[in-house]
Design a protein around this motif. Structure first.
Motif, mmCIF file in Angstrom:
data_model
loop_
_atom_site.group_PDB
_atom_site.id
_atom_site.type_symbol
_atom_site.label_atom_id
_atom_site.label_comp_id
_atom_site.label_asym_id
_atom_site.label_seq_id
_atom_site.Cartn_x
_atom_site.Cartn_y
_atom_site.Cartn_z
ATOM 1 N N MET A 71 -0.788 6.595 14.248
ATOM 2 C CA MET A 71 -0.953 6.956 12.847
ATOM 3 C C MET A 71 0.370 7.265 12.151
ATOM 4 N N PHE A 72 1.427 7.424 12.934
ATOM 5 C CA PHE A 72 2.684 7.886 12.352
ATOM 6 C C PHE A 72 3.263 6.953 11.290
ATOM 7 N N PRO A 73 3.238 5.619 11.457
ATOM 8 C CA PRO A 73 3.803 4.761 10.409
ATOM 9 C C PRO A 73 3.177 5.003 9.036
ATOM 10 N N LYS A 74 1.852 5.163 8.977
ATOM 11 C CA LYS A 74 1.189 5.445 7.696
ATOM 12 C C LYS A 74 1.535 6.851 7.209
ATOM 13 N N PHE A 75 1.540 7.794 8.141
ATOM 14 C CA PHE A 75 1.846 9.177 7.785
ATOM 15 C C PHE A 75 3.249 9.297 7.195
ATOM 16 N N SER A 76 4.215 8.631 7.802
ATOM 17 C CA SER A 76 5.614 8.760 7.396
ATOM 18 C C SER A 76 5.881 8.196 6.008
ATOM 19 N N LYS A 77 5.026 7.296 5.530
ATOM 20 C CA LYS A 77 5.232 6.667 4.228
ATOM 21 C C LYS A 77 4.716 7.518 3.071
ATOM 22 N N LEU A 78 3.907 8.519 3.373
ATOM 23 C CA LEU A 78 3.331 9.346 2.321
ATOM 24 C C LEU A 78 4.340 10.384 1.823
ATOM 25 N N SER A 79 4.417 10.539 0.533
ATOM 26 C CA SER A 79 5.279 11.588 -0.018
ATOM 27 C C SER A 79 4.599 12.949 0.085
#
Length: 234
Positions: A71-79
């Motif tokens: 899930m980290f790639p999606k999580f990291s893109k969120l401001s």
């Protein structure tokens, strides 16, 4: 060598070649075998802990780690990180004890080396129990665990944990140097699980009891216990 078809340990199934893999340890253990060992220490800890101890730790398997890190790639893109919604197969792991302060799981490096991990929400840290620190320096280990360090604060907030920093600050990563070293990669999985068990019972000081020379006897004890619990006395 153990000869049987399969044995059941908790909710896990162990085939004879899997049990022999634990005993022989010719190669690093596979995740499914590590999960059986984690299931065993989880059940033993539950049996030997008073039922009214509300903050007893939770023990997770390798699938939890895999699901979380995916899930980290999606999580990291969120401001706005606190808007991220974790999947139910992650959050439901916390429902058995919503007051838990410590969370244990095994973590694999390059499919070769296993370490034990404790996320401690009380000290806001990740304790890495590593029997071979020469494989990764502190910076590289921090990089390996940064997805967990960044995501866990928001996961805890979502699961309504009380001891959560409102600013979502990442957990610090600590690698105790008091843990005795064992450079044998094939021993690392068993070492990691035993270190998790020791840390959960009495903290990092008792982890010094997990020495390379006890691995063999501990593995034999566990293997005989697994076998006799299903097949019968040897």
């Amino acid at each position: 060598m153990f000869l049987f078809s399969t044995i059941r340990i908790g909710q896990s199934t162990l085939a004879s070649n899997d049990l022999n893999e634990i005993v022989l340890r010719a190669n690093p253990l596979q995740p499914k075998v590590v999960d059986v060992l984690m299931g065993h220490i989880r059940s033993q800890f539950t049996l030997n802990t008073p039922v009214d101890q509300s903050n007893q730790p939770l023990f997770f398997d390798t699938q939890f780690v895999a699901d979380l890190t995916k899930m980290f790639p999606k999580f990291s893109k969120l401001s706005k990180k606190d808007t991220f919604r974790f999947s139910t197969n992650i959050t439901e792991r916390f429902t058995s004890n919503p007051q838990a302060e410590r969370f244990y799981f095994p973590f694999n490096l390059d499919k070769l080396h296993w370490v034990g991990v404790c996320v401690d929400s009380a000290s806001w840290s990740i304790v890495v129990m590593d029997c071979n620190i020469a494989l990764r320096n502190d910076n590289l280990m921090s990089r390996e665990l940064s997805p967990i360090a960044d995501m866990f604060p928001f996961l805890l907030k979502l699961c309504r944990k009380q001891l959560v920093h409102k600013d979502g600050r990442a957990l610090s990563i600590v690698r105790p140097r008091s843990i005795l070293q064992n450079p044998c990669l094939a021993d690392s999985a068993v070492s990691a699980v035993l270190l998790i068990q020791a840390h959960a019972v009495a903290g990092v000081d008792v982890c010094q009891c997990i020495t390379p020379d006890v691995i063999g006897s501990e593995v034999e004890r566990l293997s005989v216990m697994f076998y006799e619990a299903t097949v019968g006395m040897l």
